[in-house]
Design a protein around this motif. Structure first.
Motif, short mmCIF file in Angstrom:
data_model
loop_
_atom_site.label_atom_id
_atom_site.label_comp_id
_atom_site.label_asym_id
_atom_site.label_seq_id
_atom_site.Cartn_x
_atom_site.Cartn_y
_atom_site.Cartn_z
N THR A 1 12.18 7.34 13.35
CA THR A 1 11.38 6.13 13.20
C THR A 1 10.02 6.55 12.67
N GLY A 2 9.45 5.76 11.79
CA GLY A 2 8.13 6.09 11.24
C GLY A 2 8.20 6.81 9.91
N THR A 3 9.42 7.09 9.45
CA THR A 3 9.57 7.78 8.16
C THR A 3 9.85 6.79 7.03
N GLY A 4 9.77 5.51 7.36
CA GLY A 4 10.03 4.49 6.33
C GLY A 4 11.51 4.20 6.17
N LYS A 5 12.25 4.30 7.29
CA LYS A 5 13.71 4.18 7.18
C LYS A 5 14.16 2.75 6.90
N GLY B 1 0.80 -1.23 0.00
CA GLY B 1 0.00 0.00 0.00
C GLY B 1 0.83 1.27 0.00
N TYR B 2 2.13 1.15 -0.30
CA TYR B 2 2.95 2.36 -0.38
C TYR B 2 2.61 3.07 -1.68
N GLN B 3 1.99 4.22 -1.59
CA GLN B 3 1.59 4.95 -2.80
C GLN B 3 2.76 5.69 -3.40
P1 AMP Z 1 9.87 2.62 9.59
O1 AMP Z 1 10.22 4.07 9.73
O2 AMP Z 1 10.79 1.92 8.65
O3 AMP Z 1 9.73 1.91 10.90
O4 AMP Z 1 8.41 2.55 8.86
C1 AMP Z 1 7.21 2.93 9.53
C2 AMP Z 1 6.01 2.36 8.78
O5 AMP Z 1 5.84 3.04 7.53
C3 AMP Z 1 6.08 0.88 8.46
O6 AMP Z 1 4.82 0.30 8.77
C4 AMP Z 1 6.33 0.83 6.97
O7 AMP Z 1 5.77 -0.36 6.39
C5 AMP Z 1 5.61 2.08 6.49
N1 AMP Z 1 6.16 2.65 5.25
C6 AMP Z 1 7.45 2.68 4.85
N2 AMP Z 1 7.57 3.33 3.67
C7 AMP Z 1 6.33 3.72 3.31
C8 AMP Z 1 5.79 4.43 2.19
N3 AMP Z 1 6.56 4.85 1.19
N4 AMP Z 1 4.46 4.67 2.15
C9 AMP Z 1 3.66 4.24 3.16
N5 AMP Z 1 4.10 3.55 4.24
C10 AMP Z 1 5.41 3.30 4.33
#
Ligand code: AMP
Length: 203
Positions: free
Chosen positions: A49-53, A22-24
């Motif tokens: 954290t939470g930025t998709g790192k 679902g990553y748009q």
């Molecule tokens: P993280 O910062 O890697 O812990 O990611 C936090 C959440 O964001 C996780 O549930 C990922 O699956 C989700 N995520 C990562 N990249 C994207 C993106 N491009 N679009 C939407 N969700 C994302």
């Protein structure tokens, strides 16, 4: 569905993975860092954290491993290529969960090696062959020693990723990382973090 992840040159299996999750569109840090990681350059990324790192580095590193994807059950066809080191088991497990999702369309194997499970069981798992190991820095040290004496070869390791490198350094593992990297075999494809780079990080 076409997504803007196409800009990254990721193989279609990985783009499919982002679509099914679902990553748009790529987050800001993904947009900036992924193309650089895909070229194989050293990179220090700072992101909340939470930025998709986790996807920032896992997707490009999987892209670099894509040609190793195969369905063989032989350990010889699944050699260790990528080590991901973390300060905590919790983070290692989160990364493992992300890898499971991203690898849905690729035949690469991974293992998370953490405390709690007897190390011998985990080593048995490694002997079945894995391209990717995610482990904590403390176990990583032990792992290298054990693996040096075991059947699992380290001479194909191409990439080392330190997730939350600042925390690893905060808890005093700077020398361990440097020794750890020095102990890994060098090969033509190596692009380890340079000790000088780490030195800067540590100052
Ligand atoms: P993280 O910062 O890697 O812990 O990611 C936090 C959440 O964001 C996780 O549930 C990922 O699956 C989700 N995520 C990562 N990249 C994207 C993106 N491009 N679009 C939407 N969700 C994302």
């Amino acid at each position: 569905m076409e997504t803007v992840f196409s800009f990254t040159d990721l193989r279609h299996q990985l783009i499919n993975a982002t679509t099914s999750l679902g990553y748009q569109q790529p987050s800001a840090v993904q947009q900036k860092a992924m193309p650089i990681i895909l070229t194989g350059k050293y990179l220090l990324v700072i992101a909340q954290t939470g930025t998709g790192k986790i996807a920032v580095y896992t997707l490009p590193l999987l892209e670099r491993l894509k040609h190793q994807s195969n369905h063989s059950v032989s350990p010889e066809r699944h050699l260790l290529r990528l080590l991901i080191l973390t300060p905590t088991c919790k983070l290692a497990e989160q990364i493992g969960a992300s890898l499971t999702k991203f690898l849905y369309h690729l035949s690469l194997k991974h293992a998370v090696i953490c405390g709690g499970t007897p190390i011998t069981l985990q080593i048995d798992l490694l002997h079945q062959g894995v391209e990717i190991v995610v482990t904590t820095i403390t176990i990583g040290r032990l792992l290298i020693d054990i693996l040096k004496q075991s059947a699992l070869k380290l001479n194909k390791v191409e990439m080392v990723m330190l997730d939350e490198a600042d925390k690893i350094l905060d808890i005093g593992f700077f020398n361990d990382i440097v020794n750890y990297l020095r102990n890994l075999p060098k090969n033509d494809k190596s692009y380890y973090f340079l000790p000088s780079f780490l030195q800067q990080l540590n100052s």
